[in-house]
Design a protein around this motif. Sequence first.
Motif, PDB file in Angstrom:
ATOM      1  N   LEU A  25     -15.723 -11.107  56.654  1.00  0.00           N
ATOM      2  CA  LEU A  25     -16.577 -10.390  57.552  1.00  0.00           C
ATOM      3  C   LEU A  25     -16.127  -9.774  58.740  1.00  0.00           C
ATOM      4  N   ARG A  26     -15.019 -10.656  59.513  1.00  0.00           N
ATOM      5  CA  ARG A  26     -14.390  -9.926  60.591  1.00  0.00           C
ATOM      6  C   ARG A  26     -13.620  -8.620  59.940  1.00  0.00           C
ATOM      7  N   GLU A  27     -12.966  -8.841  58.856  1.00  0.00           N
ATOM      8  CA  GLU A  27     -12.117  -7.379  58.261  1.00  0.00           C
ATOM      9  C   GLU A  27     -13.094  -6.197  58.329  1.00  0.00           C
ATOM     10  N   ARG A  28     -14.122  -6.657  57.569  1.00  0.00           N
ATOM     11  CA  ARG A  28     -15.036  -5.370  57.492  1.00  0.00           C
ATOM     12  C   ARG A  28     -15.781  -4.719  58.579  1.00  0.00           C
ATOM     13  N   ILE A  29     -15.829  -5.673  59.628  1.00  0.00           N
ATOM     14  CA  ILE A  29     -16.209  -4.996  60.856  1.00  0.00           C
ATOM     15  C   ILE A  29     -15.305  -4.158  61.586  1.00  0.00           C
TER      16      ILE A  29
END
Length: 143
Positions: A25-29
């Motif tokens: 999730l952090r990577e996608r954000i």
Amino acid sequence: MPLEAVAINSFDAPIMRETTHDGELRERIAKLYTAENANIGDLKDSESLLALFETAFKRGALMYVGMFNDKPIAVIGCFDDGQTDTKRLQYLAMHPENVNRGIDAKFIKMVYDKEIKKGVRQFMPVDEQVHRIMSEYELIRVK
């Protein structure tokens, strides 16, 4: 599945049903914040912005994530200074394929509605794009 605005206060929030690894999730954000249309203000890069959010989460700030088909396609920060009942909306980013499709306005309206349900009555859009959208939809008063 329709667009949904989900509030998170951690990048470990379990909002994606299917993830391949921790930190996805952090990577996608982070990718959303590296897009050409992303507004990261005076910060030098998406990592600086995510670090700002990690600190702000500890003080009660939220990030709203626009989810569509189990993927984050939009994000915006919702900050509370703790001194007034005003929420600051800042750092809007959209997936490039969703720019100029009206999704940004729909997403901001969803965030607005969720915060109104919590009792928030005043908003301060910091970014020019957020201000324009909120003014057009009469979500703030233009003086």
